[in-house]
Design an enzyme around this catalytic site. Structure first.
Site, short mmCIF file in Angstrom:
data_model
loop_
_atom_site.label_atom_id
_atom_site.label_comp_id
_atom_site.label_asym_id
_atom_site.label_seq_id
_atom_site.Cartn_x
_atom_site.Cartn_y
_atom_site.Cartn_z
CG ASP A 163 -0.29 0.34 2.52
OD1 ASP A 163 0.61 -0.81 2.66
OD2 ASP A 163 -0.98 -0.54 3.66
CG ASP B 260 -8.66 -0.38 12.06
OD1 ASP B 260 -8.02 -1.72 11.26
OD2 ASP B 260 -9.27 0.58 11.04
CG HIS C 164 -5.26 -1.84 8.79
ND1 HIS C 164 -6.06 -0.51 9.42
CD2 HIS C 164 -4.40 -1.76 9.04
CE1 HIS C 164 -5.09 0.17 9.48
NE2 HIS C 164 -3.99 -0.84 8.83
CD GLU D 87 -8.02 1.52 7.92
OE1 GLU D 87 -8.37 0.38 8.85
OE2 GLU D 87 -8.19 2.39 8.09
C1 GLP Z 1 -0.66 0.64 9.21
C2 GLP Z 1 -0.19 -0.52 7.17
C3 GLP Z 1 -0.08 -1.77 7.68
C4 GLP Z 1 0.70 -2.19 9.00
C5 GLP Z 1 -0.29 -1.48 10.28
C6 GLP Z 1 0.47 -1.38 11.37
O1 GLP Z 1 -1.84 0.80 8.69
N1 GLP Z 1 -0.51 0.32 6.31
O2 GLP Z 1 0.49 -2.53 6.74
O3 GLP Z 1 0.32 -3.48 9.39
O4 GLP Z 1 -0.25 -0.03 10.11
O5 GLP Z 1 1.44 -0.38 11.86
P1 GLP Z 1 2.76 -1.12 12.99
O6 GLP Z 1 3.16 -2.14 13.04
O7 GLP Z 1 3.07 0.42 13.02
O8 GLP Z 1 1.46 -1.20 13.99
#
Ligand code: GLP
Length: 271
Positions: free
Chosen positions: A67, A142, A144, A149
């Site tokens: 993404d 959340d 995802h 989302e």
């Molecule tokens: C973002 C990314 C996800 C990732 C998530 C969790 O939303 N788009 O791919 O898994 O963050 O991030 P973190 O690893 O900082 O908790």
């Protein structure tokens, strides 16, 4: 589904990097699906170490990122401003330290003017590369995957997605605040692979660490499959699935003892 629990974030990162390195060695032209966020940073550090100290070779590896925020992005050929794009993140955390070819790197273009056409093209590029051999994933607060989302179809494909309030809050705390970027200037949309796209990867590694992720990890692995926790689609995947957790993130799993028992048995019997 293999659920692996490690004592610390460092051990989790070494474990996941070892799985990725094993694939890169056995299939030097493999296609890796890559993730951003704070969780995979340790894995990338370990892969960089393996490249520098052990000669792990990325020269034929192709990558597709999950993404990118919509409205930002960088051209790796030009000097760039310190922004919070995932392109910059990947460049800083991994790509600039290893011998991957620029033409083999794919990150959704957050600056595209024609997002619908672009998203179709991205899907086609994944297909042309032969599909993703191994997709690395984190999990959002959340529940995802990527930026799918709550409410995203479990069959969704690459598209533009509006970011949920919790995601904006989490990502502001983890990244934007530190960079001194005003909350109002955070992107509110992203281009993301869909859940349907992710489920086509041949193998999946999902990582989570810290007590903050414990509830959502338990819902994802042991709760119902639901578009409200899009990572719960992991229960539908037909290939190899490895979930690597530190002990805090694993702490709310009802089946924790069973998963640890299975891992021990597999080690003992060499599976
Ligand atoms: C973002 C990314 C996800 C990732 C998530 C969790 O939303 N788009 O791919 O898994 O963050 O991030 P973190 O690893 O900082 O908790």
């Amino acid at each position: 589904m293999d659920i692996i629990v490690r004592e610390s974030y460092d051990e989790l990162s070494k474990y996941s990097a070892k799985l990725i390195a094993r694939l890169v060695k056995s299939k030097p032209d493999c296609v890796l699906g890559l993730a951003t966020g704070s969780t995979p940073i340790g894995t990338y550090k370990e892969l960089v170490r393996m490249h520098k100290e052990e000669g792990l070779d990325f020269s034929q590896v192709k990558t597709f990122n999950l993404d990118e925020y919509y409205g930002i992005g960088i051209d790796l050929d030009k000097p760039y401003e310190l922004d919070q794009s995932y392109a910059r993140f990947m460049h800083e955390e991994l790509f600039k330290h290893i011998n991957i070819k620029k033409e083999n790197i794919h990150i959704p273009d957050g600056l595209t003017k024609k997002p619908d056409e672009y998203c179709k093209w991205y899907e086609e590029e994944i297909k042309k590369a032969g599909g993703i051999d191994l997709q690395l994933l984190g999990i959002g607060g959340d529940g995802h995957w990527a930026f799918n989302e709550p409410g995203s179809s479990l069959a969704s494909r690459t598209r533009i997605q509006a970011l949920a309030q919790q995601t904006l809050d989490d990502n502001y705390e983890s990244f934007y605040k530190k960079a001194g970027i005003d909350r109002a200037n955070m992107p509110h949309f992203a281009i993301t692979m869909g859940i349907g796209t992710i489920l086509e990867a041949k193998n999946i590694i999902m990582l989570a660490n810290g007590i903050k992720k414990a509830d959502v990890v338990a819902k994802c692995i042991e709760g119902p499959v639901t578009s409200q926790i899009t990572a719960s689609a992991i229960q539908l995947h037909s290939g190899g699935i490895t979930v690597v957790l530190d002990k805090d993130a694993a702490s709310k799993l009802n089946g924790l003892h069973h998963y640890m028992h299975v891992e021990k048995l597999k080690q003992e019997y060499g599976f």
